[in-house]
Design a protein around this motif. Sequence first.
Motif, PDB file in Angstrom:
ATOM      1  N   UNK A 346     -26.905 -22.388 -18.755  1.00  0.00           N
ATOM      2  CA  UNK A 346     -26.053 -22.632 -19.928  1.00  0.00           C
ATOM      3  C   UNK A 346     -24.749 -21.835 -19.837  1.00  0.00           C
ATOM      4  N   UNK A 347     -24.841 -20.580 -19.417  1.00  0.00           N
ATOM      5  CA  UNK A 347     -23.629 -19.764 -19.285  1.00  0.00           C
ATOM      6  C   UNK A 347     -22.697 -20.329 -18.218  1.00  0.00           C
ATOM      7  N   UNK A 348     -23.280 -20.774 -17.101  1.00  0.00           N
ATOM      8  CA  UNK A 348     -22.464 -21.372 -16.040  1.00  0.00           C
ATOM      9  C   UNK A 348     -21.801 -22.659 -16.516  1.00  0.00           C
ATOM     10  N   UNK A 349     -22.550 -23.485 -17.250  1.00  0.00           N
ATOM     11  CA  UNK A 349     -21.986 -24.732 -17.766  1.00  0.00           C
ATOM     12  C   UNK A 349     -20.857 -24.458 -18.755  1.00  0.00           C
ATOM     13  N   UNK A 350     -21.029 -23.442 -19.590  1.00  0.00           N
ATOM     14  CA  UNK A 350     -19.982 -23.087 -20.546  1.00  0.00           C
ATOM     15  C   UNK A 350     -18.713 -22.654 -19.833  1.00  0.00           C
ATOM     16  N   UNK A 351     -18.861 -21.779 -18.835  1.00  0.00           N
ATOM     17  CA  UNK A 351     -17.690 -21.323 -18.081  1.00  0.00           C
ATOM     18  C   UNK A 351     -17.023 -22.486 -17.361  1.00  0.00           C
ATOM     19  N   UNK A 352     -17.827 -23.354 -16.743  1.00  0.00           N
ATOM     20  CA  UNK A 352     -17.273 -24.500 -16.005  1.00  0.00           C
ATOM     21  C   UNK A 352     -16.518 -25.439 -16.930  1.00  0.00           C
ATOM     22  N   UNK A 353     -17.054 -25.675 -18.121  1.00  0.00           N
ATOM     23  CA  UNK A 353     -16.371 -26.549 -19.079  1.00  0.00           C
ATOM     24  C   UNK A 353     -15.043 -25.946 -19.508  1.00  0.00           C
ATOM     25  N   UNK A 354     -15.035 -24.637 -19.747  1.00  0.00           N
ATOM     26  CA  UNK A 354     -13.776 -23.968 -20.096  1.00  0.00           C
ATOM     27  C   UNK A 354     -12.754 -24.060 -18.986  1.00  0.00           C
ATOM     28  N   UNK A 355     -13.195 -23.818 -17.739  1.00  0.00           N
ATOM     29  CA  UNK A 355     -12.278 -23.918 -16.602  1.00  0.00           C
ATOM     30  C   UNK A 355     -11.751 -25.337 -16.435  1.00  0.00           C
ATOM     31  N   UNK A 356     -12.630 -26.319 -16.579  1.00  0.00           N
ATOM     32  CA  UNK A 356     -12.201 -27.697 -16.395  1.00  0.00           C
ATOM     33  C   UNK A 356     -11.137 -28.069 -17.414  1.00  0.00           C
ATOM     34  N   UNK A 357     -11.362 -27.722 -18.680  1.00  0.00           N
ATOM     35  CA  UNK A 357     -10.362 -28.012 -19.709  1.00  0.00           C
ATOM     36  C   UNK A 357      -9.051 -27.294 -19.415  1.00  0.00           C
ATOM     37  N   UNK A 358      -9.139 -26.032 -19.021  1.00  0.00           N
ATOM     38  CA  UNK A 358      -7.933 -25.252 -18.729  1.00  0.00           C
ATOM     39  C   UNK A 358      -7.147 -25.859 -17.574  1.00  0.00           C
TER      40      UNK A 358
END
Length: 407
Positions: A346-358
Amino acid sequence: MTRRLLLAALAALCCAALVPGRAVAHPMPHSIVTLDPRGATVAASLQVPVEDLTLASGLQPADLEGLRRYLHDHLRPRTLGGTPWTVAIGAVTVTGDEQAETGPYRELRADAVLTPPPGADPRRFTLGYDAVVHQVVTHTVFVSSRSGDALGVIAIDPRTMAVPDLTVTLGEHRSSFAAMLGLGARHIVEGTDHLLFLLVLLIPAAFRAKSGRQAFRRIGAVTLAFTAGHSIALAVSALTRLELPARPVEAAIAVTILIGAVHAARPLFPDREPLIAGLFGLVHGLAFAFTLAELHLSAGNLIVSLLGFNLGIELVQLVLVALALPALTVAARSRHRRPVQLTGAALAALAATGWLADRLGFPNPVARAADTAGAHPAVLVGALVLAAAVPLVAGGRGKLSAAATRR
């Protein structure tokens, strides 16, 4: 269906990354100092990202005179014996460009003339330069010669929090292996996204293993495959000087982490982690190549620099995997294995989603927080050690409790 959608998204981003385009002039927030010996003096060309420069100096881009004084105060060449040189800062300009690949980007460019004292060797000296670095601890300065030789890297020493001077030798085509070794090591430590991708693939490799020995073999296979993938892409991209747009590549990396996170929670590719690590490692290798592209190295020096840079990446990667190995094997045998697995995913998915949006043009605090983790490698190491200790302690307490119950 989920697997097909994720694969389709990754394929689209990878295809976009492979579309030939204009090279990114400065995709990472680093400075570049280029030195050119001219008789008894040395001409220096400075390229500094405006955003970091404003943060470090407190000056606005329109204050060219203030920025000229700031650069003068933070550029301190000396003889090997410690005698200061004379520094004259010339033209200072701020360039702005709207790039389709990276969006708006601005950098300050300045020319300087460095004059040694009478009788001093103008081709051997120490370069003291801490513009931006003295405030932005993750900032790095690449120093090269006009002829294309990598002279070294200036960065803060995390042990002393000081910025060491760089010893410069001009006119000699010397090896930059040691400097690139350090740069590669620093790059992977601060490249939180690359490390996170590797770790999320290690989770299912360890948790699905039936024994500690099998977990060790699987983790080794994933690490080796990721190494092979990004090494191949890095070498091909650097040696052929392949020009790729940065934004699709960086976005594709975020998608690889997102897929890895989903796979860590619910396997999409059971027992095929090495294959996925190798394929996705190709995308990560393209991002590594951006750093070498910034230096504009000569063909002869590029091979040595490539070897040093890649070896630096591999050494730090192996150290971090060795630190993660006990945590993963202990957690995989713990009765808390499923919560640990889901929390990590879940933490990895959250970080990845933030990076993708950025990276698609939508800045957000999640991406900034994830990037900040790379500036604190000691915290990462401590987290891995703690992750290994918690399941072990919990398991020990469980055994003691069971023993007490039997009594």
